[in-house]
Design a protein around this motif. Structure first.
Motif, PDB file in Angstrom:
ATOM      1  N   ASN A   1     -28.540  23.478  12.811  1.00  0.00           N
ATOM      2  CA  ASN A   1     -29.595  23.282  11.820  1.00  0.00           C
ATOM      3  C   ASN A   1     -30.025  21.820  11.749  1.00  0.00           C
ATOM      4  OD1 ASN A   1     -31.371  24.099   9.782  1.00  0.00           O
ATOM      5  ND2 ASN A   1     -29.862  23.818   8.162  1.00  0.00           N
ATOM      6  N   SER A   2     -29.056  20.899  11.827  1.00  0.00           N
ATOM      7  CA  SER A   2     -29.446  19.487  11.732  1.00  0.00           C
ATOM      8  C   SER A   2     -30.163  19.051  13.011  1.00  0.00           C
ATOM      9  CB  SER A   2     -28.253  18.586  11.398  1.00  0.00           C
ATOM     10  OG  SER A   2     -27.289  18.595  12.405  1.00  0.00           O
TER      11      SER A   2
ATOM     12  N   LYS B   1     -37.085  11.037  13.364  1.00  0.00           N
ATOM     13  CA  LYS B   1     -37.956  10.678  12.242  1.00  0.00           C
ATOM     14  C   LYS B   1     -37.590  11.371  10.946  1.00  0.00           C
ATOM     15  CE  LYS B   1     -41.957   9.260  14.691  1.00  0.00           C
ATOM     16  NZ  LYS B   1     -43.330   9.607  15.073  1.00  0.00           N
ATOM     17  N   SER B   2     -37.064  12.585  11.058  1.00  0.00           N
ATOM     18  CA  SER B   2     -36.967  13.432   9.869  1.00  0.00           C
ATOM     19  C   SER B   2     -35.728  13.153   9.018  1.00  0.00           C
ATOM     20  CB  SER B   2     -36.985  14.898  10.280  1.00  0.00           C
ATOM     21  OG  SER B   2     -35.963  15.127  11.239  1.00  0.00           O
ATOM     22  N   LEU B   3     -34.761  12.444   9.587  1.00  0.00           N
ATOM     23  CA  LEU B   3     -33.556  12.108   8.795  1.00  0.00           C
ATOM     24  C   LEU B   3     -32.825  10.953   9.464  1.00  0.00           C
ATOM     25  CD1 LEU B   3     -30.843  14.929   9.288  1.00  0.00           C
ATOM     26  CD2 LEU B   3     -32.436  14.150  11.013  1.00  0.00           C
TER      27      LEU B   3
ATOM     28  N   GLU C   1     -26.945  11.369   9.533  1.00  0.00           N
ATOM     29  CA  GLU C   1     -26.902  12.635   8.797  1.00  0.00           C
ATOM     30  C   GLU C   1     -26.990  13.842   9.738  1.00  0.00           C
ATOM     31  OE1 GLU C   1     -29.537  12.674   5.397  1.00  0.00           O
ATOM     32  OE2 GLU C   1     -28.671  10.817   4.614  1.00  0.00           O
ATOM     33  N   ILE C   2     -27.047  13.549  11.044  1.00  0.00           N
ATOM     34  CA  ILE C   2     -27.012  14.641  12.019  1.00  0.00           C
ATOM     35  C   ILE C   2     -25.552  15.047  12.226  1.00  0.00           C
ATOM     36  CG2 ILE C   2     -27.465  15.252  14.435  1.00  0.00           C
ATOM     37  CD1 ILE C   2     -29.780  13.196  14.319  1.00  0.00           C
TER      38      ILE C   2
ATOM     39  N   ALA D   1     -24.305  24.068  10.918  1.00  0.00           N
ATOM     40  CA  ALA D   1     -24.723  22.715  10.514  1.00  0.00           C
ATOM     41  C   ALA D   1     -25.163  21.893  11.721  1.00  0.00           C
ATOM     42  CB  ALA D   1     -23.584  22.012   9.776  1.00  0.00           C
TER      43      ALA D   1
ATOM     44  N   VAL E   1     -33.698  20.126  12.553  1.00  0.00           N
ATOM     45  CA  VAL E   1     -34.401  19.164  11.692  1.00  0.00           C
ATOM     46  C   VAL E   1     -34.765  17.924  12.507  1.00  0.00           C
ATOM     47  CG1 VAL E   1     -34.154  17.577   9.720  1.00  0.00           C
ATOM     48  CG2 VAL E   1     -33.321  19.932   9.532  1.00  0.00           C
TER      49      VAL E   1
ATOM     50  N   LEU F   1     -40.796  14.668   7.005  1.00  0.00           N
ATOM     51  CA  LEU F   1     -40.167  15.699   6.175  1.00  0.00           C
ATOM     52  C   LEU F   1     -40.035  16.983   6.980  1.00  0.00           C
ATOM     53  CD1 LEU F   1     -39.161  16.582   3.287  1.00  0.00           C
ATOM     54  CD2 LEU F   1     -41.432  17.590   3.020  1.00  0.00           C
ATOM     55  N   ALA F   2     -38.817  17.458   7.104  1.00  0.00           N
ATOM     56  CA  ALA F   2     -38.586  18.731   7.776  1.00  0.00           C
ATOM     57  C   ALA F   2     -37.530  19.486   6.995  1.00  0.00           C
ATOM     58  CB  ALA F   2     -38.130  18.495   9.208  1.00  0.00           C
ATOM     59  N   LEU F   3     -37.844  20.717   6.611  1.00  0.00           N
ATOM     60  CA  LEU F   3     -36.894  21.540   5.841  1.00  0.00           C
ATOM     61  C   LEU F   3     -36.841  22.928   6.472  1.00  0.00           C
ATOM     62  CD1 LEU F   3     -38.072  20.612   2.234  1.00  0.00           C
ATOM     63  CD2 LEU F   3     -35.945  19.870   3.324  1.00  0.00           C
ATOM     64  N   THR F   4     -35.682  23.563   6.341  1.00  0.00           N
ATOM     65  CA  THR F   4     -35.518  24.878   6.948  1.00  0.00           C
ATOM     66  C   THR F   4     -36.087  25.953   6.024  1.00  0.00           C
ATOM     67  OG1 THR F   4     -33.481  24.020   7.896  1.00  0.00           O
ATOM     68  CG2 THR F   4     -33.828  26.396   8.035  1.00  0.00           C
TER      69      THR F   4
END
Lengths: 189, 189
Positions: free
Chosen positions: B115-116, B67-69, B73-74, B112, B119, B126-129
């Motif tokens: 972190n992805s 859902k978040s991206l 983009e993963i 990366a 996310v 919306l999910a941000l580190t």
């Protein structure tokens, strides 16, 4: 706060000296004047525009040469380096650095800029990251310019460890901070 | 330690069940036998080769949808996902991921991937580190395959924070570990 012109120009000079990468827009906001006023101030003070200031810094010979990796493997443009002391790089956030959904810079690019600067500052042919403790303190958007500043805070040549603190800014705002613990081979050449 | 065939095959089955991405080379080393022996064991046990095992997992419908991206983009290939619970991805370390000087994977690529994944596991648009605490525990080389496993350890929907632990392995060896604290908007759609 509004200031008179003399006061403002004196502060402006100080601000740009402290942070040569601040934009006219950021300065205008900081001093609550128009961008045009900032431009006139810069003209009167003979302070070159941002693009020129960056070029000047970039063209200056770096004090030291990077040892731990080829310069083109550094993420961002390195503009200052004193081995085992400090380093500065600039990363212009572009389309490929942001989430497509909200144009917010992805964390791993800010991390990559900071981490490769922490590698580059090490005065050794081998430098690898052992651990890191990082914070993203403000969202960064497409079009913004991130200035990362690395400082070596501790060298333990006996254990082959070096601590590097990296603080990354957009204008005067802290957007990222990281404490990196780096391995080094111990061979300074 | 050498084992008899029955023992070995039973352990082999268990090992592959536990870690479907282990290579024949890694299995041969683990059981101190030749790669050929492992291949024969797999044939007898009707366990498909690694490439097939990965394909099977990848073709399985993911339990949940990211859902978040956008999925592309993963960083790495996502092969398992249960929103707000767990996720797994695989990253094949190639030339573009390593230092040219020593073929060691650069930290920011492992970061990366992790972190992805942190996310992607969040059940929110919306999910941000916010912060991360990471360790690089073993060097990763060109040609190796990194399996990252994310687990949500704490959801505080009141504060909009989620903690995700990511452990990344090459074979059975831990190469990276990270604790991520993620912001979320609080809107589960």
């Amino acid at each position: 706060m509004r200031r008179n012109k003399k006061e403002r120009q004196s502060l402006l000079q100080e601000t740009i000296q402290h942070n040569p990468f601040i934009t006219d827009e950021e300065l205008a906001e900081k001093f609550s004047v128009s961008i045009q006023t900032i431009r006139l101030d810069r003209l009167e003070l003979a302070i070159p525009e941002l693009r020129e200031r960056i070029k000047n810094v970039a063209e200056r010979q770096l004090d030291d040469e990077v040892k731990s990796l080829p310069v083109d493997e550094i993420i961002g443009e390195m503009i200052d380096l004193e081995l085992d002391r400090s380093a500065i790089s600039i990363l212009q956030i572009q389309k490929e650095h942001v989430f497509s959904r909200n144009q917010i810079a992805r964390g791993h690019h800010l991390f990559a800029q900071a981490n490769s600067l922490a590698v580059a500052v090490i005065n050794d042919e081998l430098a690898l990251t052992a651990k890191a403790n990082i914070r993203f303190t403000r969202q960064v958007h497409e079009g913004e310019r991130v200035v990362a500043k690395a400082k070596v805070t501790h060298v333990d040549s006996h254990k082959g460890r070096t601590r590097v603190e990296v603080l990354s800014y957009v204008g005067n705002e802290l957007v990222f901070s990281g404490e990196f613990e780096m391995y080094r081979s111990g061979n300074e050449h």
